[in-house]
Write a protein that holds these residues in place. Structure first.
Motif, PDB file in Angstrom:
ATOM      1  N   PRO A 193       0.493  -1.222   0.059  1.00 27.65           N
ATOM      2  CA  PRO A 193      -0.003   0.017   0.191  1.00 27.65           C
ATOM      3  C   PRO A 193       0.887   0.932   0.023  1.00 27.65           C
ATOM      4  N   ASN A 194       1.714   1.433   0.492  1.00 27.51           N
ATOM      5  CA  ASN A 194       2.691   2.216   0.467  1.00 27.51           C
ATOM      6  C   ASN A 194       3.471   2.910  -0.604  1.00 27.51           C
ATOM      7  N   ARG A 195       3.031   1.835  -1.503  1.00 32.55           N
ATOM      8  CA  ARG A 195       3.873   2.539  -3.102  1.00 32.55           C
ATOM      9  C   ARG A 195       2.363   3.427  -3.709  1.00 32.55           C
ATOM     10  N   PHE A 196       1.349   3.394  -3.052  1.00 34.62           N
ATOM     11  CA  PHE A 196       0.708   4.022  -3.815  1.00 34.62           C
ATOM     12  C   PHE A 196       0.085   5.825  -2.544  1.00 34.62           C
ATOM     13  N   HIS A 197       1.220   6.092  -1.394  1.00 31.41           N
ATOM     14  CA  HIS A 197       1.846   7.182  -0.898  1.00 31.41           C
ATOM     15  C   HIS A 197       0.886   8.124  -1.752  1.00 31.41           C
ATOM     16  N   PRO A 198      -0.782   9.414  -1.715  1.00 29.69           N
ATOM     17  CA  PRO A 198      -0.914   9.936  -2.378  1.00 29.69           C
ATOM     18  C   PRO A 198       0.401  11.424  -2.757  1.00 29.69           C
ATOM     19  N   GLN A 199       0.959  11.283  -2.296  1.00 28.58           N
ATOM     20  CA  GLN A 199       2.333  12.084  -3.495  1.00 28.58           C
ATOM     21  C   GLN A 199       3.827  11.224  -3.932  1.00 28.58           C
ATOM     22  N   ARG A 200       3.411  10.297  -4.231  1.00 28.00           N
ATOM     23  CA  ARG A 200       4.544   9.199  -5.332  1.00 28.00           C
ATOM     24  C   ARG A 200       3.391   9.785  -6.803  1.00 28.00           C
ATOM     25  N   ASN A 201       4.706   9.106  -7.308  1.00 27.03           N
ATOM     26  CA  ASN A 201       4.196   8.923  -8.676  1.00 27.03           C
ATOM     27  C   ASN A 201       4.030   7.892  -9.347  1.00 27.03           C
ATOM     28  N   ASN A 202       3.165   6.932 -10.013  1.00 27.74           N
ATOM     29  CA  ASN A 202       3.262   5.875 -10.175  1.00 27.74           C
ATOM     30  C   ASN A 202       2.694   5.801 -12.293  1.00 27.74           C
TER      31      ASN A 202
END
Length: 939
Positions: free
Chosen positions: A61-70
């Motif tokens: 889940p931490n991969r989808f932090h709102p301040q990260r880019n995917n």
């Protein structure tokens, strides 16, 4: 996910157990496709929605932090970039696929602790559905469940509460909590990698975090939508606590579509233009985050722009929510531009919405730069009377109709300036305002015309008060005409007489048209009641009182002529005064006359007091109508669009041939109820929304089981409401079918005592329901031309006989819904400032009304007669079925009947051929033709 579902669809397409296969998107998100299955044959009352979800633990889940880019910029644009922006919405969509099982388990655990949880959530969902807030981008059913679960887990509500209490507390929480500022979270012990509420707020407009602590469940909700939720919840709480309102019905049973809730509605029809908005405002990062959905990318900017531009003019800005599109598995997914138009609703502040001046900061204020940037070339420096020099924007608004459309001017200007959306792509839905005058020579609105009448009346009233030489003093001067309360459909206008139209030999006496000329223009008499002081000089005999009143009319005429040079004509029943091109009809009243009419003396000398029709009519004319006029005039001062709504409502009633069944006073009271008891809405802020609610009131109110209580001047208490309802139920069978109670009339409904009948009310309800459906569909369908007249053309095929009138002899022809072109004059022209004096024209002469009156008097036992009083050229006739049953022969009852002898018994039947011929004879020179629809006759 899409590939998996496509393979599944291909496999299932060969199965006989599956009917239709269609694709859709979860919450309108193209990255979250869903497969829809329906069973074969007629048993397709349910749909199976197949979601494809990755297994637990597939992603961290931490991969989808709102301040990260995917979503890599280079992959999306094909251009190398040194940095990649955050993609919070994309991250939320992937997280949403990972957590549905955990959410279901959480809700199951919470609901097991509260027995009323399921019913409470169901009530909340109904409340949301009635307000169209249970759609994508708002409080979906899943979010509603999560909200109630949050209130339970935080002990804001108790597990022992009933479903109704759960709903109340949920609405109270929504009304008092602003999730755009202070978000909430269901996570009790989030892990260290979970984002903080502040980090969620920096990425999303509304924050409600799920139990995992990683997903913002309101990621696709705009601040405007949440403000709408808050507004609706706050409004519902007000009505819930109001003892005079049926809370259950108005909160859970009354639908609130945007077209009936918002004062103004406008649509962006050409959605592809929003691509230009994204380009102009450099919204590439938002497009990447939203997977190319330019509508969702541009929406926050458009909402912010409109909120800034409309400012203090509105209470609330709302927008429609994206629908869940569906398409066949055999076809391509629809493009974004294929979506329905994007609709925006404005809830106006009536006192500020129509202001034509937008005053900005002083020229030397630093905020002046922002003001000029917002308004562009429309902003200019202006000097005001107080000496200040400020930036200002001036909008067009010569008439009231134009001023009501100032919000439209602002919306179209700002969208074109800042969003590159041309005016042609913006469809405004809010211009229904006296448009029934289209085709006539009248360019102004009813308010302005009524204002001229009111000013002339005020002047006449002052002069009556100050008259010298009356034997008794005047105690009150009261207006008793709809124009004086701003509700007359076509208010009288100052007129100028063209003397060449009239017979010169007779001008000295009155203005009579020359031979062969059309019927003169209809001049409306404006009724004024003049109450004289009570005195012992008044006789106690009804005939003597009438003679005294006639003498007062003569004396008033002499004094007005002598002291003010008004042209007057005194009659036994009234005094006509020609003042500034307007005709005022003054009626002297004596307060004890109704009582005298009720008294009679028996041969034995006993005094009997018995109510009668004559006394009731006199009281209505001299007491109740003036009081109603005064009260509704006050309501117009409080709600500026009240009069316009009344005019539209009464024009619709007249056009549909119902004006004799729903009288002017009754219609005004019906409209007044929309402003005084608007639940579950706010009072109408535009003529259009008021008219739509009027149609809805007519067709949906349960007239059989409920009284309509109109709380004029807020005089009725909760105890009065209870008394009225109890009295209504106890005497229901003897009361009018449409019962309207007011503070001065709690028991009898005097305004509807004579009409409508049960059959006519049912007809009115049916036509109102159909008109509402047609008009709302037309207004919201961007492919249809907006024309309110489509609901003002009556279905004439329902009638048995149509009497077509000669247009030249219809004095109000120009007021017709579809006025024919004319090339003749009626001897009267409108002007802005007419003079008093001169010959008195013919007042209150309408041959159509007189002809109708004769028809009803002669044939009222055989038929019903209907006509549009505003320029209608057709009189519709409906035979009464009972009148055509054979009746025993009686010499006293052979009028318009023919004798039939069968089995040595004489019976009489209506002589239809002779009756139709009588229609022509009675209406000589007025009737053009009589059309008998014999295929409809069943006798």
């Amino acid at each position: 996910r899409a590939l998996y579902l496509a393979g599944l669809a291909q496999h299932l397409s060969s199965s006989s157990e599956v009917g239709t296969l269609r694709y859709s998107c979860l919450h309108g998100n193209r990255l979250r496709p869903v497969l829809l299955l329906t069973p074969p044959g007629k048993d397709s009352s349910f749909t199976v929605r197949v979601h494809a979800c990755p297994p637990p633990g597939f992603f961290k889940p931490n991969r989808f932090h709102p301040q990260r880019n995917n979503v890599r910029t280079e992959w999306y644009t094909g251009v190398q970039s040194s940095s990649d922006p955050p993609t919070p919405h994309y991250n939320s969509s992937v997280l949403g696929d990972l957590l549905p099982r955990a959410h279901l388990q959480f809700l199951s655990a919470v609901s097991s602790q509260c027995s009323a949880f399921t019913d409470g959530v169901a009530l909340l969902k109904v409340w949301l559905h009635q307000r169209q807030l249970d759609q994508v981008g708002s409080l979906l059913g899943f979010l509603a469940s999560m909200l109630v679960a949050y209130l339970l887990t935080t002990h804001r509500i108790s597990n022992n509460m009933t479903a109704y209490q759960l709903l109340r507390n949920s609405l109270n929480f929504l009304a008092s909590t602003d999730l755009t500022v202070n978000g909430i979270s269901l996570a009790k012990d989030p892990d260290s990698s979970a984002p903080s509420l502040a980090e969620f707020h920096s990425a999303f407009q509304v924050v409600f975090v799920d139990p995992s602590g990683h997903l913002n469940m309101c990621s696709d909700m705009t601040a405007c939508t949440y403000k709408q939720l808050q507004h609706e919840a706050s409004l519902s709480m007000q009505f819930w606590d109001e003892p005079t309102v049926d809370g259950f019905h108005c909160l859970l049973m009354t639908p609130k579509p945007m077209i009936r809730t918002s004062d103004h509605v406008f649509q962006l029809c050409d959605l592809v233009k929003l691509q230009s908005t994204c380009k102009k405002q450099n919204l590439l990062n938002d497009l990447m985050d939203l997977s190319g959905n330019y509508i969702q990318a541009a929406l926050p900017f458009v909402l912010s722009l409109l909120q800034q531009g409309l400012g203090q003019r509105i209470h609330l800005l709302t927008h429609s929510l994206a629908p869940d599109l569906e398409w066949s598995v055999e076809s391509e997914a629809p493009k974004y531009k294929a979506q329905p138009p994007l609709s925006f609703g404005l809830l106006l502040k009536p006192e500020l919405a129509s202001c034509i001046l937008e005053k900005g900061p002083a020229a030397d204020n630093p905020k002046a730069v922002e003001f000029r940037q917002l308004w562009g070339s429309r902003s200019e420096l202006r000097r005001f009377q107080d000496g200040s020099i400020t930036e200002a924007v001036l909008w067009e608004g010569e008439s009231m109709c134009q001023r009501r459309l100032v919000p439209q001017q602002i919306v179209t200007y700002l969208l074109q300036l800042h969003a590159d959306i041309p005016e042609a792509s913006v469809r405004h839905i809010g211009g229904i305002d006296d448009v029934v005058k289209t085709g006539s020579e009248v360019p102004t609105t009813g308010e302005e015309e009524s204002l001229v009448v009111v000013q002339a009346y005020d002047d006449l009233s002052r002069k009556l008060w100050n008259l010298e030489g009356l034997p008794l003093s005047i105690t009150a001067v009261q207006g008793a005409h709809p124009a004086l309360r701003y509700t007359q459909v076509f208010p009288p206008r100052p007129l100028k007489v063209d003397y060449s139209f009239f017979d010169k030999e007779k001008i000295s006496r009155s203005l009579i048209p020359k031979e062969g000329k059309p019927c003169p223009a209809y001049i409306t008499p404006i009724t004024v009641i003049c109450h004289m002081e009570g005195s012992g000089k008044w006789p106690h005999d009804r005939l003597a009182i009438r003679h005294i009143r006639a003498a007062f009319h003569i004396r008033l005429a002499e004094l007005l002529k002598k002291q003010h040079n008004y042209t007057c004509r005194a009659c036994p029943s009234h005094l006509d005064v020609w003042k500034e091109g307007l005709a005022f009809r003054i009626q002297v009243a004596y307060h004890r006359e109704p009582q005298v009419l009720r008294e009679s003396v028996t041969p034995e000398g006993l005094l009997l007091v018995r109510d009668n029709e004559e006394a009731q009519q006199l009281e209505m004319a001299t007491i109740h109508k003036p009081l109603l006029t005064s009260t509704l005039h006050g309501l117009q001062q409080e709600h500026s669009c009240f009069g316009a709504v009344c005019r539209l409502a009464k024009r619709w009633l007249a056009a549909q041939l119902f004006s004799d069944d729903i009288t002017e006073d009754t219609a005004d009271l019906l409209v007044a109820s929309l402003f005084l008891q608007p639940a579950p809405f706010t009072p109408p802020g535009s003529p259009q929304v008021g008219f739509l609610r009027f149609l809805h009131l007519l067709c949906s109110f349960e007239w059989r089981n409920n009284p309509l209580i109109v709380n004029l001047n807020n005089e009725l208490t909760a105890a009065d409401y209870t008394e009225i309802k109890n009295g209504f139920m106890a005497s229901r069978e003897s009361l009018p079918v449409m019962f309207i109670a007011t503070p001065k009339d709690k028991k009898s409904s005097m305004w509807t005592k004579r009409a409508p009948t049960v059959q006519m009310l049912q007809r009115v309800m049916t036509v109102a329901a159909e008109s509402l459906k047609v008009l709302e569909r037309q207004l919201m369908d961007g492919k249809q031309l907006q024309d309110v007249r489509v609901v003002m053309r009556p279905p004439l095929d329902a009638y048995d006989v149509l009497i077509h009138l000669n247009p030249k002899q219809v004095p109000l022809l120009s007021q017709a819904v579809d006025p024919p072109p004319v090339n003749f004059s009626r001897g009267i022209t409108a002007q802005s400032a007419a003079q008093s004096g001169g010959s008195l024209p013919v007042i209150d002469y309408n041959p159509v009304f007189l002809y109708l009156s004769e028809l009803r008097e002669a044939f009222g036992d055989l038929a019903l007669f209907f006509c549009d009083p505003y320029g209608g050229t057709v009189i519709a006739v409906l035979w009464k079925p009972k009148a055509f049953a054979p009746a025993p022969f009686k010499t006293s009852q052979v009028s318009a009947r023919t004798v039939k002898v069968t089995s040595n018994e004489a019976k009489t039947l209506p002589n239809v051929e002779a009756i139709l011929e009588d229609f022509r004879v009675l209406g000589k020179d007025l009737v053009k033709s009589v059309e008998a629809k014999m295929d409809k006759w069943s006798f």
